[in-house]
Design a protein around this motif. Structure first.
Motif, short mmCIF file in Angstrom:
data_model
loop_
_atom_site.label_atom_id
_atom_site.label_comp_id
_atom_site.label_asym_id
_atom_site.label_seq_id
_atom_site.Cartn_x
_atom_site.Cartn_y
_atom_site.Cartn_z
N THR A 24 1.42 -1.17 0.16
CA THR A 24 0.24 -0.12 -0.15
C THR A 24 1.27 0.89 0.07
OG1 THR A 24 0.03 -0.16 2.45
CG2 THR A 24 -1.61 -1.44 1.61
N GLU A 25 -0.04 2.17 -0.28
CA GLU A 25 1.18 3.38 -0.19
C GLU A 25 1.32 3.87 1.27
OE1 GLU A 25 -2.16 6.71 -1.22
OE2 GLU A 25 -1.59 6.10 -3.50
N ASP A 26 0.90 3.94 2.11
CA ASP A 26 1.38 3.50 3.95
C ASP A 26 2.49 2.69 3.74
OD1 ASP A 26 -0.61 5.65 3.58
OD2 ASP A 26 -1.79 4.52 4.59
N ASP A 27 3.12 1.34 3.33
CA ASP A 27 3.57 0.53 3.73
C ASP A 27 4.98 1.31 3.20
OD1 ASP A 27 1.64 -0.96 4.62
OD2 ASP A 27 1.29 -2.30 2.74
N ALA A 28 6.31 0.72 4.69
CA ALA A 28 7.27 1.19 3.94
C ALA A 28 8.29 0.14 3.35
CB ALA A 28 8.57 1.09 5.74
N VAL A 29 8.42 -0.67 2.05
CA VAL A 29 8.74 -1.68 1.29
C VAL A 29 10.39 -2.06 1.98
CG1 VAL A 29 9.15 -2.77 -1.53
CG2 VAL A 29 7.36 -1.54 -0.73
N VAL A 30 10.80 -3.09 2.26
CA VAL A 30 11.73 -3.89 2.96
C VAL A 30 11.81 -5.22 1.17
CG1 VAL A 30 13.46 -4.96 4.05
CG2 VAL A 30 11.49 -3.31 5.18
N HIS A 31 13.07 -5.09 0.99
CA HIS A 31 13.48 -6.50 0.11
C HIS A 31 14.34 -7.09 1.40
CE1 HIS A 31 11.94 -3.81 -3.66
NE2 HIS A 31 12.59 -3.11 -2.28
N ASP A 32 14.43 -8.48 0.87
CA ASP A 32 14.95 -9.47 0.69
C ASP A 32 16.07 -9.32 0.62
OD1 ASP A 32 14.66 -9.96 -1.53
OD2 ASP A 32 13.21 -11.98 -1.01
N GLY A 33 17.22 -9.76 1.71
CA GLY A 33 18.70 -9.34 1.58
C GLY A 33 18.93 -8.52 2.17
N SER A 34 18.23 -7.57 2.28
CA SER A 34 18.92 -5.96 3.00
C SER A 34 18.56 -6.17 4.21
CB SER A 34 17.90 -5.11 2.39
OG SER A 34 16.74 -5.33 3.28
N LYS A 35 19.71 -5.26 4.82
CA LYS A 35 20.13 -5.39 7.10
C LYS A 35 18.68 -5.34 7.07
CE LYS A 35 24.61 -3.42 6.60
NZ LYS A 35 25.51 -2.42 7.29
N ARG A 36 18.31 -4.37 6.75
CA ARG A 36 16.27 -4.26 7.21
C ARG A 36 15.27 -5.34 7.31
NH1 ARG A 36 11.93 0.61 6.54
NH2 ARG A 36 10.32 -0.35 9.01
N PHE A 37 15.63 -6.79 6.16
CA PHE A 37 15.05 -7.74 6.17
C PHE A 37 15.35 -8.27 7.07
CE2 PHE A 37 15.21 -11.62 4.77
CZ PHE A 37 14.07 -12.41 4.56
N PHE A 38 17.07 -8.88 7.45
CA PHE A 38 16.92 -9.74 8.21
C PHE A 38 17.11 -8.89 9.89
CE2 PHE A 38 20.18 -10.80 4.56
CZ PHE A 38 19.36 -12.07 4.46
N LYS A 39 16.74 -7.99 9.98
CA LYS A 39 16.15 -7.61 11.70
C LYS A 39 14.82 -7.62 11.90
CE LYS A 39 19.73 -4.08 12.11
NZ LYS A 39 20.02 -2.54 11.82
N THR A 40 13.96 -7.52 10.75
CA THR A 40 12.24 -7.25 10.78
C THR A 40 12.35 -8.82 11.24
OG1 THR A 40 12.05 -5.43 9.70
CG2 THR A 40 10.68 -6.74 10.06
N MET A 41 12.95 -10.06 10.48
CA MET A 41 12.48 -11.39 10.77
C MET A 41 12.72 -12.19 11.79
SD MET A 41 13.83 -14.28 8.03
CE MET A 41 15.41 -13.94 8.16
N SER A 42 14.64 -10.91 12.46
CA SER A 42 14.60 -11.68 13.59
C SER A 42 13.91 -11.24 14.18
CB SER A 42 15.94 -11.90 13.39
OG SER A 42 16.32 -10.29 13.41
N ARG A 43 13.44 -10.07 14.33
CA ARG A 43 12.62 -9.43 15.30
C ARG A 43 11.13 -10.00 15.90
NH1 ARG A 43 12.92 -4.42 13.13
NH2 ARG A 43 10.52 -4.52 12.90
N GLU A 44 10.48 -10.17 14.50
CA GLU A 44 9.64 -10.28 14.63
C GLU A 44 8.96 -11.59 14.38
OE1 GLU A 44 6.87 -8.52 14.68
OE2 GLU A 44 7.72 -6.87 13.75
N ILE A 45 9.92 -12.63 14.30
CA ILE A 45 9.55 -13.86 14.55
C ILE A 45 10.33 -15.10 15.09
CG2 ILE A 45 8.66 -16.72 13.27
CD1 ILE A 45 7.88 -14.44 10.74
N LYS A 46 10.45 -14.85 16.57
CA LYS A 46 11.30 -15.46 16.86
C LYS A 46 11.33 -16.79 17.33
CE LYS A 46 12.29 -11.31 19.21
NZ LYS A 46 13.03 -10.50 20.53
N ARG A 47 9.82 -17.62 17.70
CA ARG A 47 8.84 -18.50 18.56
C ARG A 47 7.90 -19.31 17.71
NH1 ARG A 47 9.04 -19.70 24.52
NH2 ARG A 47 8.97 -21.69 24.01
N VAL A 48 8.24 -20.28 17.30
CA VAL A 48 6.71 -21.01 16.72
C VAL A 48 7.19 -22.60 16.88
CG1 VAL A 48 6.82 -22.43 14.26
CG2 VAL A 48 8.08 -20.54 14.20
N LEU A 49 5.19 -22.58 17.12
CA LEU A 49 4.77 -24.55 17.83
C LEU A 49 4.15 -24.70 16.70
CD1 LEU A 49 4.00 -25.50 20.41
CD2 LEU A 49 1.74 -23.98 20.66
#
Length: 324
Positions: free
Chosen positions: A141-166
């Motif tokens: 959407t127009e309000d979204d900040a687009v983060v591309h995989d392979g970027s530093k922000r991508f890996f930071k976002t992934m590690s911050r948002e998904i830590k544990r899985v059941l």
């Protein structure tokens, strides 16, 4: 369709890790991080190949009934196509500029240390042919900040948002399969498993202070084996378990001291070998957010991004994960 390609490596040095060292798409021989990448457009081919035909049915046009078409004019369609080409080209350039080789290497090293031999951490660097209207960035959407995989922000976002899985399934073999596939996409996560709903509830904890449970992804099979061999009606189904988890989250959120309890809502994935039959129960009774059939979908860059975007959207965060 649009053609997307990857250029040669940025350097001649070889890595001791078997990982891609190229940006996901669009870079040519002279391109480097932060440089003007307008030359990339010289080697890409974009054309429109319509596959859907629209027919607009109007009533009889008379002098007293002059109906006008509600469809787009040729000028509006050409403007729309030009804007689409610009948006997709800009996204491809941003993907190259934001690509971080050190971050990718670090992620691969961490995955290997965790025992994941073939992690899926960024888009394939092989040429990809697809229709331009299928470009992932068009879902943002127009309000979204687009983060591309392979970027530093991508890996930071992934590690911050998904830590544990059941993962909850009464088949040990299926648990191993799901575990392997989740780790291939999210090699940093901690995974717990359970074979019954009751077993799963024993692992789920409520954080009243943050208004959430202790898992970010909860994957549940609908047709769990009943706990009582005498009465087949005893025990919890997958939708029963998800309903209880939703109630736990709602209760924790209402009593939370945090004003942003929504930011840690878990994403619930309902699974069934007979998804057509069980989808209604998983959706209406269990409140599942995503639905997977069995065997589970093949792990891929696209699947990982879909899961992350669904979780980010549920948590009310204006971030869109995009693969080139």
């Amino acid at each position: 369709g649009s053609e997307c390609y990857t250029g040669p490596p940025e350097s001649n040095s070889k890595s001791n890790l078997d990982i891609p060292i190229l940006p996901p798409c669009g870079q040519n021989d002279d391109a480097s991080e932060g440089s003007d990448l307008s030359k990339a457009s010289n080697s890409s081919k974009v054309h429109f190949d319509p596959t859907i035909t629209f027919r607009e049915c109007l009533g009889e046009i008379t002098p007293n009934n002059n109906q006008e078409s509600n469809w787009f004019s040729d000028h509006e369609l050409k403007t729309f196509m030009a804007e689409t080409v610009h948006l997709c080209h800009t996204s491809a350039v941003d993907a190259v500029n934001s690509y971080s080789l050190p971050a990718v290497k670090k992620a691969y090293e961490s995955a290997r240390e965790a025992g994941v031999e073939k992690p899926i951490l960024l888009s394939s660097h092989q040429p990809e042919y697809r229709a331009l209207f299928a470009d992932p960035v068009l879902h943002a959407t127009e309000d979204d900040a687009v983060v591309h995989d392979g970027s530093k922000r991508f890996f930071k976002t992934m590690s911050r948002e998904i830590k544990r899985v059941l993962i909850v399934d009464d088949s040990r073999m299926t648990l191993k399969l799901f575990r392997r596939q989740i780790l291939s996409m999210f090699p940093h996560v901690k995974i717990d498993t359970a074979v019954t709903g009751e077993d799963a509830l024993g692992k789920i904890e409520v954080d009243s202070g943050r208004g959430c449970v202790n898992y970010d992804l909860i994957i549940v099979e609908e047709r769990l084996q009943r706990t009582s061999p005498i009465n087949e009606m005893e025990g919890m189904s997958g939708s029963d378990l998800l309903r209880v988890v939703n109630e736990m989250e709602a209760s924790a959120s209402s009593s939370s001291l945090s004003s942003s309890s929504r930011s840690r809502s878990s994403l619930k994935i309902g699974v069934s070998v007979s998804l057509e039959e069980d989808c209604e129960s998983l959706r209406n009774k269990g409140g599942a957010d995503v639905f997977w059939s069995k065997p589970p979908p093949k792990p891929s860059n696209g699947l990982r991004n879909q899961v992350m975007n669904a979780l980010l959207s549920k948590r009310g965060k204006s971030i869109f994960i995009c693969g080139c």
